[in-house]
Design a protein around this motif. Structure first.
Motif, PDB file in Angstrom:
ATOM      1  N   SER A 164     -57.876  38.627   6.567  1.00 39.45           N
ATOM      2  CA  SER A 164     -58.308  37.518   7.417  1.00 39.45           C
ATOM      3  C   SER A 164     -58.969  38.053   8.677  1.00 39.45           C
ATOM      4  O   SER A 164     -58.903  39.237   8.982  1.00 39.45           O
ATOM      5  CB  SER A 164     -57.095  36.666   7.798  1.00 39.45           C
ATOM      6  OG  SER A 164     -56.218  37.450   8.582  1.00 39.45           O
ATOM      7  N   GLU A 165     -59.613  37.124   9.403  1.00 37.82           N
ATOM      8  CA  GLU A 165     -60.228  37.473  10.678  1.00 37.82           C
ATOM      9  C   GLU A 165     -59.170  38.010  11.643  1.00 37.82           C
ATOM     10  O   GLU A 165     -59.430  38.959  12.394  1.00 37.82           O
ATOM     11  CB  GLU A 165     -60.919  36.225  11.251  1.00 37.82           C
ATOM     12  CG  GLU A 165     -61.738  36.437  12.509  1.00 37.82           C
ATOM     13  CD  GLU A 165     -62.892  37.423  12.324  1.00 37.82           C
ATOM     14  OE1 GLU A 165     -63.336  37.642  11.181  1.00 37.82           O
ATOM     15  OE2 GLU A 165     -63.326  38.008  13.336  1.00 37.82           O
ATOM     16  N   GLU A 166     -57.966  37.431  11.585  1.00 38.96           N
ATOM     17  CA  GLU A 166     -56.887  37.891  12.464  1.00 38.96           C
ATOM     18  C   GLU A 166     -56.547  39.354  12.188  1.00 38.96           C
ATOM     19  O   GLU A 166     -56.368  40.159  13.102  1.00 38.96           O
ATOM     20  CB  GLU A 166     -55.623  37.036  12.280  1.00 38.96           C
ATOM     21  CG  GLU A 166     -55.736  35.618  12.813  1.00 38.96           C
ATOM     22  CD  GLU A 166     -56.666  34.727  11.973  1.00 38.96           C
ATOM     23  OE1 GLU A 166     -56.841  35.010  10.763  1.00 38.96           O
ATOM     24  OE2 GLU A 166     -57.232  33.771  12.524  1.00 38.96           O
TER      25      GLU A 166
ATOM     26  N   LYS B 118     -62.642  34.396  -0.407  1.00 39.68           N
ATOM     27  CA  LYS B 118     -61.526  33.473  -0.206  1.00 39.68           C
ATOM     28  C   LYS B 118     -60.641  33.412  -1.433  1.00 39.68           C
ATOM     29  O   LYS B 118     -60.025  32.382  -1.710  1.00 39.68           O
ATOM     30  CB  LYS B 118     -62.074  32.092   0.121  1.00 39.68           C
ATOM     31  CG  LYS B 118     -62.901  32.105   1.387  1.00 39.68           C
ATOM     32  CD  LYS B 118     -63.308  30.727   1.813  1.00 39.68           C
ATOM     33  CE  LYS B 118     -63.943  30.780   3.204  1.00 39.68           C
ATOM     34  NZ  LYS B 118     -63.047  31.327   4.235  1.00 39.68           N
TER      35      LYS B 118
ATOM     36  N   GLN C  68     -56.928  29.262   1.712  1.00 35.23           N
ATOM     37  CA  GLN C  68     -57.107  28.285   2.800  1.00 35.23           C
ATOM     38  C   GLN C  68     -55.760  27.972   3.439  1.00 35.23           C
ATOM     39  O   GLN C  68     -55.647  27.893   4.656  1.00 35.23           O
ATOM     40  CB  GLN C  68     -57.724  26.989   2.248  1.00 35.23           C
ATOM     41  CG  GLN C  68     -59.139  27.163   1.743  1.00 35.23           C
ATOM     42  CD  GLN C  68     -59.662  25.852   1.154  1.00 35.23           C
ATOM     43  OE1 GLN C  68     -59.440  25.581  -0.019  1.00 35.23           O
ATOM     44  NE2 GLN C  68     -60.314  25.044   1.967  1.00 35.23           N
TER      45      GLN C  68
ATOM     46  N   GLU D 209     -53.122  29.903   3.295  1.00 30.09           N
ATOM     47  CA  GLU D 209     -52.618  31.132   3.906  1.00 30.09           C
ATOM     48  C   GLU D 209     -53.208  31.354   5.298  1.00 30.09           C
ATOM     49  O   GLU D 209     -52.510  31.743   6.228  1.00 30.09           O
ATOM     50  CB  GLU D 209     -52.954  32.322   2.984  1.00 30.09           C
ATOM     51  CG  GLU D 209     -52.389  33.638   3.485  1.00 30.09           C
ATOM     52  CD  GLU D 209     -52.525  34.753   2.446  1.00 30.09           C
ATOM     53  OE1 GLU D 209     -52.364  34.459   1.233  1.00 30.09           O
ATOM     54  OE2 GLU D 209     -52.793  35.890   2.849  1.00 30.09           O
ATOM     55  N   THR D 210     -54.504  31.103   5.406  1.00 28.90           N
ATOM     56  CA  THR D 210     -55.184  31.324   6.688  1.00 28.90           C
ATOM     57  C   THR D 210     -54.565  30.468   7.790  1.00 28.90           C
ATOM     58  O   THR D 210     -54.370  30.926   8.917  1.00 28.90           O
ATOM     59  CB  THR D 210     -56.685  31.001   6.539  1.00 28.90           C
ATOM     60  OG1 THR D 210     -57.185  31.762   5.440  1.00 28.90           O
ATOM     61  CG2 THR D 210     -57.461  31.360   7.782  1.00 28.90           C
TER      62      THR D 210
ATOM     63  N   GLN E 188     -51.594  31.791  11.252  1.00 32.69           N
ATOM     64  CA  GLN E 188     -51.841  31.629  12.685  1.00 32.69           C
ATOM     65  C   GLN E 188     -50.583  31.303  13.471  1.00 32.69           C
ATOM     66  O   GLN E 188     -50.579  31.291  14.694  1.00 32.69           O
ATOM     67  CB  GLN E 188     -52.906  30.561  12.906  1.00 32.69           C
ATOM     68  CG  GLN E 188     -54.289  31.100  12.537  1.00 32.69           C
ATOM     69  CD  GLN E 188     -55.288  29.994  12.330  1.00 32.69           C
ATOM     70  OE1 GLN E 188     -55.152  28.910  12.883  1.00 32.69           O
ATOM     71  NE2 GLN E 188     -56.299  30.264  11.521  1.00 32.69           N
TER      72      GLN E 188
ATOM     73  N   GLU F 182     -57.713  21.472   7.284  1.00 33.19           N
ATOM     74  CA  GLU F 182     -58.361  22.481   6.445  1.00 33.19           C
ATOM     75  C   GLU F 182     -58.640  21.958   5.037  1.00 33.19           C
ATOM     76  O   GLU F 182     -59.723  22.132   4.504  1.00 33.19           O
ATOM     77  CB  GLU F 182     -57.469  23.733   6.370  1.00 33.19           C
ATOM     78  CG  GLU F 182     -57.932  24.818   5.413  1.00 33.19           C
ATOM     79  CD  GLU F 182     -59.255  25.460   5.795  1.00 33.19           C
ATOM     80  OE1 GLU F 182     -59.538  25.580   6.992  1.00 33.19           O
ATOM     81  OE2 GLU F 182     -60.022  25.832   4.859  1.00 33.19           O
TER      82      GLU F 182
END
Lengths: 439, 439
Positions: free
Chosen positions: B222-224, B330, B348, B350-351, B355, B406
């Motif tokens: 992920s982006e994180e 994805k 989706q 999971e993302t 957070q 989402e």
């Protein structure tokens, strides 16, 4: 450069140079190399210490004025102290694993990689491999030079390359059968392993595969082992010699005569020296291989002591190449024994013993001295128990006779039952030196 | 081609094509590719079955007349059934491990390898890597395309390449520090591992290394995670997308904007389709990535269903490249769930869950239906035990709200204690579909 199937030489001009032409080319390239070395901090210092300048090299023989370079020099100047070009011109490095202390590093420019690929391609072409062949490489890749070295060389020749990498024998065999592999690069013991697993799988290498050529190296092996592997797999097996300090594979390679490995003298100047005196030995005599790279930019090495023992095979090769031929490696100079002033290597004993069907593979050489008289005792395990004493006595006599022929000394030979010789961590102990120092 | 340090593009002409120019080039290359495919036994048959001939392709849109190619097609025609050149022109193959049945094979001519290296070089140049950089590759080599793929691409750029290959983290770190590695290719989890071991060794990546660029790919993240890795190692990390069927690395790559991966449309025609209907979805919507190779000789693939889920990011990129940008992968189309007619992917969910600091990494999605009404329940483990019920209720509400944003459906969210969700062979079960079929 597209070659027809029938042409013998990939680089005809370079491969068929006469001795005079080879030496002229070597001198020219040596001069260029020495001048290049003056850009390397290590060689600047080394030359200064020896009160030597590039101008002192006025003939090929003057090479001997230059001090040797050793593996320890590479370690002491790790990682980039021997670079003879700006690091921005270096496009690859290979590093030894460094399991025994500081690793060593070899640097390559793009031209070095090209010339390396050319050398490997020349070797493979020499044994008949051509575009249309399927070349499978079971070397490790990454830092291990047998991987990328053969990969680039085989691609240059336009063969279909199968970068199988090391391990997973069943998968290697699946690749061989599925892809119609015609040529395999493997260390000798792994070639035997592949045959073993083929047998388990019910695969007949001759009937069920297209395998015809084997490239073997990187592991000491005898002529007997080579012939055995050839018979098992139904292939011709060619000896390959390389070492990471000289790029990797592609230093010396057998031609189809299978009679010694032509060392590419347009890449290397070869010397064979006595490991004790460091003086040259005549062609035909075993000594330590010393190599000077004369076709390398990033990191030339002058008179590099390889520690490998071999000899130059005298005489001409019918293949038309005048590049000298190296005998298979006969061990490491560190293993050398000196008996009554004669240099002897364990591999010489081993080669004799392996010719006797009655003997197993384990033996022990013990050196003793009595009244300043060196004595060698060779104990060797019998393959099977026997109480046929007359036969054992005759066998002992024959082994002794053949050993004397090889090492010029008469050892005491003792046949012992299988499993009685000492082992260290599963590995046989080969030499035990019990001589008292006389000083 | 020598480029100055300041130039932005390695292949300026190709990288800065306008959309119109890209599509003109694509059409020209598609036509050439389709004609080339007629030399492949597989595509001959496939076209005949579809009553299609190369002349039917009169525009880029006509691509959609061509049937899809699947991984199963590659398996059914193993090993060489898709070759579009004589096998003597093939210089390398890469094979999948074939752990799940028949392996697949991808073939390359010399030109294919050159173009592959060009694509990878373009990617690395795009993120600022230049001659003078030290590029370390921690991919496996051999059959795994991340090894040779990055090796050839990085060499083409003239960087100092360090073919470290996979594994041995301490040695990787020794290479990074000793050789002054400035750029590393690693999968995201391995980059984290390297940081962990650096900490154990007391090495500060910013203070003690020259590492500034990380190339990450081959593993969903992920982006994180990316931002976390960047912070840990003090680097900029760029997403890389590749797959062996499309050569390997070099298919799509982030520019310095780090805002999606430019897919090289001079190499590939990209489609995103609904995995159920196989109809195209609009830019911005998630679907299955379908790729057509238009710059490959040995084994072109038409409309290859990658099974990877992603979307085209709408809008222009400030970097000046008009090559479309792919969002990070994805998940796989095989993982897609359809709820009330909406396509939903576990990634989706999971993302969103990732957070929340209070949540662990394990979750379970359960689908049920009552009276033809699909219902999704999301159970997720708490990182630590808590009996602060008002806080847990508020957390549940917030997760539910964000999930609805989402996936456009309202799931039932349940927070459960750590370790209570089921595992299979150590791996978390992500989706359980308990819906009764209504037919």
């Amino acid at each position: 450069m597209i070659k027809t199937q029938m042409e013998m030489y990939l680089h005809e001009e370079l491969e068929t140079l006469t001795r005079t032409e080879i030496e002229a080319l070597q001198f020219e390239r040596l001069l260029r190399t020495v001048r290049r070395c003056m850009k390397s901090p290590f060689y600047q210092k080394r030359f200064a210490e020896a009160h030597l300048s590039p101008e002192d090299i006025r003939s090929l023989d003057d090479l001997r004025k230059i001090p040797f370079t050793t593996k320890q020099d590479l370690r002491d100047n790790y990682p980039f102290g021997l670079a003879a070009v700006p690091m921005s011109e270096v496009v690859r490095l290979h590093s030894s694993s460094g399991t025994t202390g500081t690793p060593t590093v070899i640097l390559h420019t793009q031209k070095d990689l090209d010339e390396w690929a050319n050398a490997v391609a020349r070797c493979l072409y020499m044994v008949g491999l051509r575009r249309g062949d399927v070349f499978q490489n079971s070397s490790g890749y990454g830092m291990f030079t047998g991987g990328l070295g053969f990969q680039y060389g085989a691609e240059r020749l336009g063969m279909l390359t199968v970068p199988a990498a090391a391990g997973n024998t069943k998968r290697q065999i699946k690749f061989i059968t599925d892809f119609g592999t015609t040529a395999l690069h493997a260390i000798p013991s792994y070639a035997s392993r592949i045959h073993e697993v083929m047998e388990e799988m019910g695969i007949d290498p001759v009937r069920d595969t297209k395998l015809r050529t084997l490239v073997i190296g990187a592991e000491p092996h005898s002529e007997e082992q080579r012939r055995k592997i050839e018979k098992m797999l139904g292939v011709k097996a060619y000896n390959s010699f390389g070492m990471s300090e000289m790029c990797g594979p592609g230093v010396a390679f057998e031609c189809t005569e299978q009679n010694g490995m032509h060392i590419w003298e347009d890449y290397y100047i070869v010397e064979i020296v006595d490991p004790q005196t460091l003086e040259p030995v005549p062609d035909g005599e075993v000594g330590e291989l010393v190599l000077t790279t004369i076709n390398r930019e990033a990191m030339p090495l002058l008179r590099y002591r390889t520690r490998d023992l071999t000899r130059i095979l005298p005489g001409d090769c019918p293949c038309g190449r005048h590049h000298k031929r190296l005998d298979r490696m006969k061990g490491r100079s560190d293993d050398m024994m000196i008996l009554k002033g004669v240099n002897i290597f364990p591999i010489q004993i081993e080669t004799v013993l392996m010719q006797f069907e009655e003997l197993g593979t384990d033996y022990l050489i013990t050196l003793t001295n009595e009244e300043a008289n060196d004595l060698m005792t060779v104990e060797v395990e019998l393959k099977e128990f026997s109480d046929d004493y007359p036969r054992l006595q005759a066998l002992t006599r024959e082994i002794t006779r053949q050993l004397k022929d090889e090492i010029l000394l008469t050892p005491v030979v003792r046949l012992v039952p299988k499993g009685t010789l000492p082992k260290q961590e599963g590995k046989a102990v080969r030499v035990r030196d019990l001589r008292r120092t006389l000083i």
